[in-house]
Design a protein around this motif. Sequence first.
Motif, mmCIF file in Angstrom:
data_model
loop_
_atom_site.group_PDB
_atom_site.id
_atom_site.type_symbol
_atom_site.label_atom_id
_atom_site.label_comp_id
_atom_site.label_asym_id
_atom_site.label_seq_id
_atom_site.Cartn_x
_atom_site.Cartn_y
_atom_site.Cartn_z
ATOM 1 N N LEU A 347 0.834 -1.207 0.000
ATOM 2 C CA LEU A 347 0.000 0.000 0.000
ATOM 3 C C LEU A 347 0.862 1.248 0.000
ATOM 4 C CD1 LEU A 347 -2.700 1.509 0.293
ATOM 5 C CD2 LEU A 347 -2.529 1.144 2.773
ATOM 6 N N GLN A 348 1.933 1.251 0.784
ATOM 7 C CA GLN A 348 2.822 2.412 0.811
ATOM 8 C C GLN A 348 3.420 2.697 -0.570
ATOM 9 O OE1 GLN A 348 5.570 1.434 4.117
ATOM 10 N NE2 GLN A 348 4.747 3.243 5.152
ATOM 11 N N VAL A 349 3.774 1.647 -1.291
ATOM 12 C CA VAL A 349 4.313 1.829 -2.643
ATOM 13 C C VAL A 349 3.273 2.472 -3.545
ATOM 14 C CG1 VAL A 349 5.113 0.614 -4.716
ATOM 15 C CG2 VAL A 349 5.985 -0.050 -2.472
ATOM 16 N N ILE A 350 2.050 1.991 -3.474
ATOM 17 C CA ILE A 350 0.985 2.537 -4.317
ATOM 18 C C ILE A 350 0.690 3.988 -3.945
ATOM 19 C CG2 ILE A 350 -1.449 2.334 -4.931
ATOM 20 C CD1 ILE A 350 -1.132 -0.716 -4.522
ATOM 21 N N LEU A 351 0.633 4.270 -2.663
ATOM 22 C CA LEU A 351 0.360 5.642 -2.231
ATOM 23 C C LEU A 351 1.458 6.600 -2.691
ATOM 24 C CD1 LEU A 351 -0.906 4.965 1.408
ATOM 25 C CD2 LEU A 351 -2.298 5.625 -0.570
ATOM 26 N N ALA A 352 2.709 6.138 -2.641
ATOM 27 C CA ALA A 352 3.812 6.978 -3.110
ATOM 28 C C ALA A 352 3.675 7.267 -4.600
ATOM 29 C CB ALA A 352 5.147 6.293 -2.825
ATOM 30 N N ALA A 353 3.241 6.260 -5.361
ATOM 31 C CA ALA A 353 3.041 6.456 -6.797
ATOM 32 C C ALA A 353 1.888 7.404 -7.074
ATOM 33 C CB ALA A 353 2.794 5.105 -7.469
ATOM 34 N N ILE A 354 0.819 7.272 -6.305
ATOM 35 C CA ILE A 354 -0.333 8.168 -6.475
ATOM 36 C C ILE A 354 0.064 9.608 -6.165
ATOM 37 C CG2 ILE A 354 -2.585 8.813 -5.506
ATOM 38 C CD1 ILE A 354 -3.185 5.829 -5.188
ATOM 39 N N GLU A 355 0.788 9.797 -5.081
ATOM 40 C CA GLU A 355 1.176 11.149 -4.665
ATOM 41 C C GLU A 355 1.987 11.868 -5.742
ATOM 42 O OE1 GLU A 355 3.434 13.456 -0.975
ATOM 43 O OE2 GLU A 355 3.166 11.285 -0.921
ATOM 44 N N LYS A 356 2.838 11.147 -6.443
ATOM 45 C CA LYS A 356 3.691 11.745 -7.468
ATOM 46 C C LYS A 356 3.002 11.873 -8.823
ATOM 47 C CE LYS A 356 7.878 10.107 -7.742
ATOM 48 N NZ LYS A 356 8.965 9.080 -7.856
ATOM 49 N N SER A 357 1.819 11.267 -8.958
ATOM 50 C CA SER A 357 1.185 11.144 -10.266
ATOM 51 C C SER A 357 0.216 12.289 -10.569
ATOM 52 C CB SER A 357 0.419 9.827 -10.334
ATOM 53 O OG SER A 357 -0.816 9.918 -9.626
ATOM 54 N N ASP A 358 -0.374 12.208 -11.780
ATOM 55 C CA ASP A 358 -1.424 13.149 -12.152
ATOM 56 C C ASP A 358 -2.814 12.590 -11.847
ATOM 57 O OD1 ASP A 358 -1.695 11.160 -14.037
ATOM 58 O OD2 ASP A 358 -1.375 12.442 -15.790
ATOM 59 N N GLY A 359 -2.877 11.471 -11.125
ATOM 60 C CA GLY A 359 -4.162 10.911 -10.728
ATOM 61 C C GLY A 359 -4.802 9.986 -11.741
ATOM 62 N N THR A 360 -4.113 9.699 -12.838
ATOM 63 C CA THR A 360 -4.642 8.760 -13.824
ATOM 64 C C THR A 360 -3.979 7.400 -13.650
ATOM 65 O OG1 THR A 360 -2.959 9.271 -15.496
ATOM 66 C CG2 THR A 360 -4.941 10.658 -15.464
ATOM 67 N N ARG A 361 -4.591 6.388 -14.238
ATOM 68 C CA ARG A 361 -3.990 5.059 -14.189
ATOM 69 C C ARG A 361 -2.595 5.076 -14.809
ATOM 70 N NH1 ARG A 361 -9.178 1.404 -16.227
ATOM 71 N NH2 ARG A 361 -10.212 1.263 -14.184
ATOM 72 N N LYS A 362 -2.512 5.645 -15.977
ATOM 73 C CA LYS A 362 -1.227 5.702 -16.664
ATOM 74 C C LYS A 362 -0.214 6.468 -15.833
ATOM 75 C CE LYS A 362 0.973 7.178 -20.987
ATOM 76 N NZ LYS A 362 0.751 7.800 -22.326
ATOM 77 N N GLY A 363 -0.654 7.556 -15.233
ATOM 78 C CA GLY A 363 0.251 8.375 -14.438
ATOM 79 C C GLY A 363 0.754 7.650 -13.206
ATOM 80 N N VAL A 364 -0.120 6.903 -12.537
ATOM 81 C CA VAL A 364 0.285 6.143 -11.349
ATOM 82 C C VAL A 364 1.275 5.057 -11.738
ATOM 83 C CG1 VAL A 364 -0.528 4.587 -9.536
ATOM 84 C CG2 VAL A 364 -1.837 6.654 -10.081
ATOM 85 N N ASN A 365 0.948 4.305 -12.779
ATOM 86 C CA ASN A 365 1.830 3.215 -13.197
ATOM 87 C C ASN A 365 3.199 3.728 -13.643
ATOM 88 O OD1 ASN A 365 1.930 0.196 -13.878
ATOM 89 N ND2 ASN A 365 2.585 1.129 -15.805
ATOM 90 N N SER A 366 3.210 4.848 -14.337
ATOM 91 C CA SER A 366 4.481 5.359 -14.860
ATOM 92 C C SER A 366 5.416 5.803 -13.746
ATOM 93 C CB SER A 366 4.235 6.517 -15.828
ATOM 94 O OG SER A 366 3.700 7.644 -15.152
#
Length: 420
Positions: A347-366
């Motif tokens: 969960l921490q990994v996913i949250l870190a990705a979300i925080e840095k992203s533009d809120g889209t699926r592609k943005g989170v994954n990238s």
Amino acid sequence: MNRRLKAVAALGAIALVAAGCASENETGGDSGGKTLIIGVDLPFQGASADTSEATYNAMQLYLDQIGGKAGNYTVKLQKYDDSTAAKGGWDDATCSKNATDHVNNADEVAVMGTYNSGCAKLQVGTLNQAPDGPLLMVSHANTNPGLTKAWEPGEPEKFFPSGTRSYARVITTDDYQGAAAAQFASKDLQVKKCFVLNDNQTYGQGVAKAFADEAAKQGIQVLANEAWDAKATNYTALMQKIKSAGADCVYLGGIYDNNGGQLVKDKVAVLGDNKGAVKLIGPDGFTGYEDFQKLPAGEGTYLTFAGLDASQLKSAGGKGSKLLADYAAKYGKEPASSYVLYGVQALQVILAAIEKSDGTRKGVNSQVFSGAGISISAADAVLGKDLKIDPATGDINVRDLSVLQMTSGAEKFVKPWPLP
């Protein structure tokens, strides 16, 4: 052996939802952020139900403690059950359906799970082709190597038809776990002849193969590597066969859900106590099961866990220790499996990705699979170590493995096992 989150979609899709109803996606907060979903895909029925429920509860507890936010985004968890009552564990058809449901949930930007590697292999390809994706999956418990590196033919490339990786994990893989168990069997237990069994599933076959390959290198005679029938009423004939072969070791490559209790009872009935002449060794697929911990025939079984067990995390202090204490205070007992904290780490990994992203699926994954990837400091990580997800593979930089033994109805830590 072996674990579910949800989040966002494209801005256009969110706008349509907001226009059509009172929007749950608008937080109204100071940032004007939106609500993203992390799917939590676990077997909430059968032998793994207690561990799955504890994993979800620990993730929710952690999320509540940080205010339910990742950067400007409000984050919510959504359960997906990948098991059936009839099967008593994860189910192929349900896993495949869940993959479609993840994709169709427009607000879902990531999945935490699955617990079982076979289930993940049924889902990752679908998530990888999600609209506005790929849709990220981060597992806390999948240990089959083929999800991230060459193992079976076509792996791991066949899981990423889009050409972009979208699967990561925070746990050690079975090529290391199986090898470590064989090294322990040779060096510490000094066994000479092992009979290897597998449950004929993706995870079980993989870890059994890794054990058998390394056992041969260690000078252990591998008498066989064959499947047990999970639907059998008893395994007396199988154990008689193992006895006749002269084994001083039985290795169980698989999960307890697949009639593991009967298998262990018949092993003891025919081959004797697990501390006696014929040692019983199992992988993490036999850890975290309260039914197994209560099983008298399980006493003395050696187990490997593909990470740090809870006792090590508690003694190390830090955020993991505090979270375990907070969990026990809220629920009246500690979680049965060490995989629970690994769920929070995912969960921490996913949250870190979300925080840095533009809120889209592609943005989170990238954020996970491009550039510097995701790193979490030892001060922040619930595992208490500096962690980094390799953007080229999705594997974690830290490799830990614990040897445990069933003692007085509990999994007792024996020693860490050195990994190459």
